[in-house]
Design an enzyme around this catalytic site. Structure first.
Site, mmCIF file in Angstrom:
data_model
loop_
_atom_site.group_PDB
_atom_site.id
_atom_site.type_symbol
_atom_site.label_atom_id
_atom_site.label_comp_id
_atom_site.label_asym_id
_atom_site.label_seq_id
_atom_site.Cartn_x
_atom_site.Cartn_y
_atom_site.Cartn_z
ATOM 1 N N ARG A 29 -5.573 3.474 -6.882
ATOM 2 C CA ARG A 29 -4.639 2.640 -6.110
ATOM 3 C C ARG A 29 -3.704 1.856 -7.030
ATOM 4 N NH1 ARG A 29 -6.559 -2.284 -2.080
ATOM 5 N NH2 ARG A 29 -4.548 -3.327 -2.007
ATOM 6 N N GLU A 47 -7.424 -22.109 -12.604
ATOM 7 C CA GLU A 47 -6.211 -22.913 -12.804
ATOM 8 C C GLU A 47 -6.418 -23.818 -14.011
ATOM 9 O OE1 GLU A 47 -4.485 -24.056 -9.008
ATOM 10 O OE2 GLU A 47 -3.813 -25.924 -9.894
ATOM 11 N N GLU A 94 -10.028 -17.848 2.876
ATOM 12 C CA GLU A 94 -10.575 -16.901 1.899
ATOM 13 C C GLU A 94 -9.757 -16.949 0.614
ATOM 14 O OE1 GLU A 94 -11.485 -13.103 3.588
ATOM 15 O OE2 GLU A 94 -11.180 -12.076 1.676
ATOM 16 N N ASN A 150 -14.156 -12.837 -1.924
ATOM 17 C CA ASN A 150 -14.602 -11.563 -2.474
ATOM 18 C C ASN A 150 -14.146 -11.481 -3.936
ATOM 19 O OD1 ASN A 150 -11.899 -10.985 -0.870
ATOM 20 N ND2 ASN A 150 -11.938 -9.510 -2.555
ATOM 21 N N LYS A 200 -3.899 -11.237 6.051
ATOM 22 C CA LYS A 200 -3.731 -11.059 4.611
ATOM 23 C C LYS A 200 -2.470 -11.803 4.201
ATOM 24 C CE LYS A 200 -5.651 -9.401 1.981
ATOM 25 N NZ LYS A 200 -6.544 -9.927 0.948
ATOM 26 N N ASP A 229 -19.611 -7.264 0.227
ATOM 27 C CA ASP A 229 -19.294 -5.880 0.565
ATOM 28 C C ASP A 229 -20.354 -4.946 -0.038
ATOM 29 O OD1 ASP A 229 -18.171 -3.353 0.662
ATOM 30 O OD2 ASP A 229 -16.146 -4.039 0.144
ATOM 31 N N TYR A 237 -8.063 -7.206 11.166
ATOM 32 C CA TYR A 237 -7.513 -7.539 9.848
ATOM 33 C C TYR A 237 -5.997 -7.297 9.895
ATOM 34 C CZ TYR A 237 -7.858 -7.856 4.679
ATOM 35 O OH TYR A 237 -7.750 -8.225 3.367
ATOM 36 N N THR A 240 -4.353 -1.977 -13.049
ATOM 37 C CA THR A 240 -3.550 -2.488 -11.950
ATOM 38 C C THR A 240 -4.132 -3.810 -11.512
ATOM 39 O OG1 THR A 240 -4.945 -1.595 -10.234
ATOM 40 C CG2 THR A 240 -3.282 -0.119 -11.119
ATOM 41 N N HIS A 273 -10.719 -2.612 7.500
ATOM 42 C CA HIS A 273 -9.337 -2.135 7.591
ATOM 43 C C HIS A 273 -9.235 -1.006 8.623
ATOM 44 C CE1 HIS A 273 -8.853 -4.153 3.711
ATOM 45 N NE2 HIS A 273 -7.639 -3.672 3.511
ATOM 46 N N ASP A 316 -6.127 -15.029 3.820
ATOM 47 C CA ASP A 316 -6.596 -14.667 2.481
ATOM 48 C C ASP A 316 -5.399 -14.355 1.572
ATOM 49 O OD1 ASP A 316 -7.743 -13.600 0.224
ATOM 50 O OD2 ASP A 316 -8.483 -11.778 1.206
ATOM 51 N N PRO A 317 -4.956 -15.347 0.763
ATOM 52 C CA PRO A 317 -3.853 -15.072 -0.164
ATOM 53 C C PRO A 317 -4.330 -14.523 -1.512
ATOM 54 C CG PRO A 317 -4.336 -17.416 -0.155
ATOM 55 C CD PRO A 317 -5.346 -16.773 0.753
ATOM 56 N N ASN A 318 -5.597 -14.131 -1.595
ATOM 57 C CA ASN A 318 -6.132 -13.548 -2.843
ATOM 58 C C ASN A 318 -5.885 -14.439 -4.066
ATOM 59 O OD1 ASN A 318 -5.599 -10.606 -1.258
ATOM 60 N ND2 ASN A 318 -7.505 -10.826 -2.409
ATOM 61 N N HIS A 331 0.842 -1.193 0.000
ATOM 62 C CA HIS A 331 0.000 0.000 0.000
ATOM 63 C C HIS A 331 0.882 1.250 0.000
ATOM 64 C CE1 HIS A 331 -3.855 -1.957 1.832
ATOM 65 N NE2 HIS A 331 -3.247 -2.754 0.969
ATOM 66 N N HIS A 368 -16.412 -8.091 2.774
ATOM 67 C CA HIS A 368 -15.041 -7.764 2.367
ATOM 68 C C HIS A 368 -14.770 -6.290 2.668
ATOM 69 C CE1 HIS A 368 -13.079 -5.520 -0.979
ATOM 70 N NE2 HIS A 368 -12.116 -6.397 -0.816
ATOM 71 N N SER A 369 -13.496 -5.917 2.780
ATOM 72 C CA SER A 369 -13.214 -4.487 2.925
ATOM 73 C C SER A 369 -11.948 -4.082 2.177
ATOM 74 C CB SER A 369 -13.073 -4.091 4.401
ATOM 75 O OG SER A 369 -11.809 -4.460 4.902
ATOM 76 N N ASN A 370 -11.842 -2.787 1.984
ATOM 77 C CA ASN A 370 -10.617 -2.113 1.550
ATOM 78 C C ASN A 370 -10.360 -0.993 2.547
ATOM 79 O OD1 ASN A 370 -9.452 -3.120 -0.992
ATOM 80 N ND2 ASN A 370 -11.486 -2.772 -1.801
ATOM 81 N N LYS A 394 -8.149 -12.040 10.784
ATOM 82 C CA LYS A 394 -7.867 -12.461 9.408
ATOM 83 C C LYS A 394 -6.454 -12.003 9.082
ATOM 84 C CE LYS A 394 -9.105 -10.817 4.737
ATOM 85 N NZ LYS A 394 -10.224 -10.460 3.848
HETATM 86 O O1 GKR Z 1 -6.017 -4.078 1.422
HETATM 87 O O2 GKR Z 1 -4.368 -5.104 0.454
HETATM 88 C C1 GKR Z 1 -5.540 -5.033 0.800
HETATM 89 C C2 GKR Z 1 -6.449 -6.184 0.469
HETATM 90 O O3 GKR Z 1 -5.736 -7.145 -0.239
HETATM 91 C C3 GKR Z 1 -7.649 -5.712 -0.315
HETATM 92 O O4 GKR Z 1 -7.227 -5.007 -1.458
HETATM 93 C C4 GKR Z 1 -8.542 -6.835 -0.734
HETATM 94 O O5 GKR Z 1 -9.478 -6.359 -1.662
HETATM 95 O O6 GKR Z 1 -9.092 -6.992 1.623
HETATM 96 C C5 GKR Z 1 -9.361 -7.413 0.376
HETATM 97 C C6 GKR Z 1 -9.571 -8.889 0.300
HETATM 98 O O7 GKR Z 1 -10.145 -9.404 1.221
HETATM 99 O O8 GKR Z 1 -9.225 -9.516 -0.700
HETATM 100 MG MG MG Z 2 -10.277 -11.290 0.156
#
Ligand code: GKR
Ligand code: MG
Length: 447
Positions: free
Chosen positions: A423, A267, A261, A290, A208, A314, A151, A101, A369, A236-238, A27, A340-342, A206
């Site tokens: 962002r 894949e 998450e 999310n 990240k 969200d 978080y 992005t 957050h 949450d590894p996205n 960030h 979910h959040s940002n 949680k």
């Molecule tokens: O704030 O870096 C972050 C999170 O990775 C966010 O961008 C995600 O959208 O929090 C979010 C998530 O749960 O994936």
């Molecule tokens: Mg997530």
């Protein structure tokens, strides 16, 4: 007489953030949001906060002529008109979607904009009718307090950059002292949880992920569970893990991870909903997302496949009405709802709390957050967490935010003075690893 909207204003704002790490990078020192302010003919103010950046700001501006002059009672019709107009407009905007992005998908959703129109009208309607927004959603308010989770993030070292990250801004307690400092191992993550719990009372956490190799992140999860045995913990590894890796990491995590998450994504020949279903079936762990269940069409596929047991709806991505509709569906189908959040200010926090207060049945602690932003509220009163929860009093009308114009102006100045916009976590990350590029399959610090 039903009041009419006299004025709709879109205010891009910025706030300070820590160097939070995730799969998409680090960030930057400022997070950005768009605040919408509507005033009605009775002199009341209604507000909303939605994701930042110029694409969303521009689309919100396009809605102004469809909003001004309308009675607040017509909020559903106004949202419909805006949706229709924006869909037509999207065709002409094709190719100019702003910076591409890792988070570009955010800007493709019209619902961000529709939420920015819907919420201030609901806020005004609530004030007019002297009920909280929750009372106007779904079947009405069903709970008086809403639980949030802590978080946790790995945090990069801001001293490795020349960016204006905030430092030493809060000496009031341990959370204030550590939240801008590097956190790069399990001990630091556990310490974050302890300090955040002390200030906010969180019960659940949680982490990240997507920053270090999965094994290291799972060590942090285990350390958290050891320190907080009663906590519900998720990572949450996205979608950063492969199926093979996710199964290896999570197979024996029953009783440690309460849910996982977005462990896996698309894949080979399989969609994310298919891989999530496989992960859920093999590990027996609950799955949240999310990323792969973000609209009704995806929801239908996710339900058919049994891929997602916790849709994170969200309100910024589903609208407040939509998020509550998801909650109702979850309640009827034995799923459990989450959010979910940002990074966000207190207006978004209130939007989440009001949506959750109208979400029936058993729900998960909502993501937020806000612990990273605590102290930067735009309302006159700071949100107050007790035991990890926010109250949603039935006698406080609307969203419960009394906008502080001076604070809003200052946040707008921060945005303008620092040339903020959309962002982009790659920029911050390139200070840590020169030439760093986003790779959806590799943890951010593995290059
Ligand atoms: O704030 O870096 C972050 C999170 O990775 C966010 O961008 C995600 O959208 O929090 C979010 C998530 O749960 O994936
Ligand atoms: Mg997530």
């Amino acid at each position: 007489m039903v009041p009419t909207i006299e004025h709709m204003e879109v205010v891009p704002v910025a706030g300070y953030d820590s160097m939070l790490l995730n799969l998409a990078g680090a960030h930057e020192p400022f997070f950005t949001r768009n605040v919408v302010v509507m005033t009605d003919s009775d002199g009341y103010t209604g507000v909303a906060e939605v994701p930042g950046g110029e694409v969303i700001a521009h689309r919100l501006e396009l809605c102004v002529p469809l909003v001004e002059g309308k009675p607040i009672s017509q909020w559903k019709g106004v949202v419909q008109d805006c949706e229709e107009m924006l869909k037509k407009h999207l065709a002409s905007e094709a190719g100019s979607n702003g910076v591409q992005t890792a988070h570009a998908m955010i800007f493709k959703k019209l619902t961000n904009v529709l939420t920015g129109v819907e919420t201030p009208m609901l806020d005004l309607l609530g004030k007019h009718m002297e009920v909280p927004v929750a009372a106007l959603l779904g079947d009405g308010q069903v709970r008086d307090e809403v639980r949030f989770l802590g978080y946790l993030f790995y945090v990069g070292d801001p001293d490795k950059t020349d960016l204006p990250y905030l430092r030493n801004d809060d000496d009031s307690d341990e959370w204030g002292r550590i939240r801008r400092e590097p956190a790069l191992d399990p001990d630091a993550i556990v310490h974050q949880a302890e300090a955040a719990q002390e200030r906010f009372g969180f019960h659940d956490f949680k982490l990240k992920g997507g920053v270090f190799p999965g094994e290291e992140e799972i060590e942090a999860v285990k350390a958290l569970k050891k320190r907080f045995p009663d906590a519900r913990i998720t990572i949450d590894p996205n979608q950063g893990w492969s199926m093979e890796e996710a199964l290896r990491l999570c197979r024996d995590m029953t009783g440690i991870l309460t849910y996982v998450e977005d462990p896996v994504g698309p894949e080979g020949r399989f969609s994310a909903r298919e891989t999530m279903a496989e992960f859920h079936r093999i590990t027996g762990l609950a799955t949240a997302t999310n990323m792969c269940d973000t609209d009704w069409r995806e929801m239908k596929a996710a339900i058919r496949l049994d891929s997602v047991t916790i849709p994170l709806a969200d309100p910024h991505f589903w609208t407040m009405e939509g998020a509550v509709r998801v909650a109702q569906l979850c309640n009827d189908l034995d799923l459990t709802w989450g959010v979910h959040s940002n990074n966000h200010f207190d207006i978004s926090l209130a939007m989440v709390a009001q949506s959750a207060a109208a979400a029936p049945g058993r729900i998960n602690a909502c993501d937020t957050h806000y612990m990273w932003q605590d102290g930067q509220h735009l309302g006159k009163k700071a949100p107050h967490f007790v035991d990890g929860c926010l109250k949603v009093p039935r006698d406080v009308p609307g969203l419960g935010i009394d906008l502080d114009r001076e604070k809003l102006d200052a946040a707008h100045r921060l945005y303008v003075d620092n040339g903020c916009g959309t962002r982009d976590d790659a920029r911050g990350m390139q200070y840590l690893i020169p030439g760093w590029q986003y790779d959806p399959h590799r943890p951010a610090l593995v290059r």
